[in-house]
Design a protein around this motif. Structure first.
Motif, PDB file in Angstrom:
ATOM      1  N   LYS A  87       0.829  -1.196   0.000  1.00  0.00           N
ATOM      2  CA  LYS A  87       0.000   0.000   0.000  1.00  0.00           C
ATOM      3  C   LYS A  87       0.873   1.260   0.000  1.00  0.00           C
ATOM      4  O   LYS A  87       0.655   2.182  -0.785  1.00  0.00           O
ATOM      5  CB  LYS A  87      -0.908  -0.037   1.230  1.00  0.00           C
ATOM      6  N   GLU A  91       1.483   4.331  -2.916  1.00  0.00           N
ATOM      7  CA  GLU A  91       1.388   5.794  -2.740  1.00  0.00           C
ATOM      8  C   GLU A  91       2.606   6.479  -3.369  1.00  0.00           C
ATOM      9  O   GLU A  91       2.482   7.544  -3.976  1.00  0.00           O
ATOM     10  CB  GLU A  91       1.271   6.183  -1.263  1.00  0.00           C
ATOM     11  N   HIS A  94       1.866   6.680  -6.957  1.00  0.00           N
ATOM     12  CA  HIS A  94       0.902   7.754  -7.259  1.00  0.00           C
ATOM     13  C   HIS A  94       1.627   9.094  -7.336  1.00  0.00           C
ATOM     14  O   HIS A  94       1.364   9.903  -8.221  1.00  0.00           O
ATOM     15  CB  HIS A  94      -0.187   7.839  -6.190  1.00  0.00           C
ATOM     16  N   ASP A 145      -8.271   6.825   2.441  1.00  0.00           N
ATOM     17  CA  ASP A 145      -8.297   6.336   1.061  1.00  0.00           C
ATOM     18  C   ASP A 145      -9.728   6.376   0.520  1.00  0.00           C
ATOM     19  O   ASP A 145      -9.938   6.602  -0.681  1.00  0.00           O
ATOM     20  CB  ASP A 145      -7.683   4.939   0.970  1.00  0.00           C
ATOM     21  N   GLU A 174      -6.479   2.874  -5.068  1.00  0.00           N
ATOM     22  CA  GLU A 174      -7.103   3.420  -3.853  1.00  0.00           C
ATOM     23  C   GLU A 174      -8.217   2.506  -3.354  1.00  0.00           C
ATOM     24  O   GLU A 174      -8.442   2.390  -2.156  1.00  0.00           O
ATOM     25  CB  GLU A 174      -7.666   4.829  -4.074  1.00  0.00           C
ATOM     26  N   HIS A 177      -6.728  -0.047  -1.364  1.00  0.00           N
ATOM     27  CA  HIS A 177      -6.303   0.520  -0.075  1.00  0.00           C
ATOM     28  C   HIS A 177      -7.472   0.607   0.894  1.00  0.00           C
ATOM     29  O   HIS A 177      -7.354   0.314   2.070  1.00  0.00           O
ATOM     30  CB  HIS A 177      -5.718   1.928  -0.266  1.00  0.00           C
TER      31      HIS A 177
HETATM   32 FE   LIG Z   1      -4.118   5.240  -1.078  1.00  0.00          FE
END
Ligand SMILES: [Fe+2]
Ligand SMILES: [Fe+2]
Length: 332
Positions: A87, A91, A94, A145, A174, A177
């Motif tokens: 997770k 990020e 991202h 999230d 997401e 997540h």
């Molecule tokens: Fe996230």
């Protein structure tokens, strides 16, 4: 910051004559729900607004690794560690897509990082709250999230192509997540009284800051109208906040926790939940740098940047060597 747009218009008529025409084309593109792409002409305000929004979004992903990252070495099992690791790594990914999207607008990633580190650009207020127990990992997944999904699903239809496309993959991740957070909490709620108390305590601490993630109320959000007109944003802060509350209430019931808001109730007439008012002065305080963990988050980011200097230098040296080899190759 460079502006590649000014360099790509060699075939276009001079700017003073071209601008109304270009503006018309831009307006039509937006009106027809088509995408603006990096090589298209765009008003300076649109470019600046997007760079600011995408940079803030990227910074939030990167700083957002910290609160949960603290639990990687302390996760209670190998399975939880592997999930959390994945997770937190997502990020980072991202953040990288988003810095790349900002670069298509002529922003420079090193410059954006510098702005973050010097405190000239913001990141989401939510990441300035502490994570004292493992239940925080679950509640962040569920609330934070979850709020990110409410915010970002409409951004998949944002008018700027690279941003909208980045959001498609980000949103898929997401939703993983959010589910891992909720599943973690379901597991804890099936555990001991202490574990259930831990979950409720984390819910109590994160609920209001999560509502603040959507930004100030609409009548105090001066840039929203323009962003909506440009279709960068598709819904107002208050609409998204309402959507999040409506989505989360039944999940809380299923989980068996109480959301800490005595005013929270279903409004038959509106077809939505009514809810209390977040403490907007707290949001202002946290955004201006005075939240519980702002100093710690920035310090960690700064240190990571300094410690990564040798990697950037090595990568630059490698790229220069490759360029030189290519030049020598084409000269031969
Ligand atoms: Fe996230
Ligand atoms: Fe993310």
């Amino acid at each position: 910051m460079t502006s590649p747009q000014s360099g790509t218009s060699s075939s276009a008529p001079p700017a003073d004559r071209a601008e109304p025409e270009l503006q018309r084309h831009f307006d039509d593109t937006i009106a027809h729900n088509q995408r603006i792409e990096p090589r298209d002409w765009m008003p300076e305000g649109y470019r600046r607004t997007l760079i600011r929004q995408i940079a803030q979004h990227a910074h939030s992903e990167i700083i957002g690794m910290q609160p949960e990252g603290e639990w990687i070495t302390r996760a209670p099992s190998l399975r939880r560690k592997a999930i959390l690791f994945a997770k937190v790594q997502d990020e980072a990914g991202h953040g990288l897509y988003l810095y790349s999207a900002a670069e298509t607008l002529g922003a420079d990633r090193a410059d954006l990082t510098e702005r973050l580190i010097e405190g000239r650009q913001k990141y989401s207020s939510i990441f300035n709250y502490p994570t004292p127990t493992f239940a925080d990992v679950g509640v962040i997944g569920w609330f934070v999230d979850g709020a990110a999904i409410c915010n970002q699903v409409p951004l998949c239809r944002s008018s700027y192509g690279p941003y909208a496309r980045a959001m498609v993959r980000v949103c898929k991740e997401e939703s993983f997540h959010q589910r891992q957070g909720y599943e973690l909490l379901l597991t804890m709620m099936r555990g001991t009284d202490e574990q259930r108390a831990m979950v409720q305590d984390a819910v109590d601490r994160w609920w209001w800051p999560s509502l603040m993630m959507f930004g100030p109320p609409d009548d105090d959000s001066p840039n929203s109208a323009q962003s909506m007109a440009w279709k960068i944003k598709r819904h107002t802060n208050d609409e998204l906040r309402q959507r999040f509350v409506d989505m989360t209430v039944p999940q809380a019931e299923k989980l068996g926790v109480t959301l800490p808001d005595p005013e929270l109730r279903w409004n038959e007439e509106r077809g939505h939940h009514d809810f209390g008012t977040p403490d907007w002065s707290e949001l202002k305080r946290v955004i201006s740098g005075d939240g519980p963990c702002n100093a710690q988050r920035m310090e960690r980011r700064r240190t990571a940047h300094e410690e990564g200097a040798w990697v950037r230098e090595a990568a630059a040296a490698h790229a220069a060597k490759q360029d030189k080899r290519r030049e020598e190759g084409s000269a031969a």
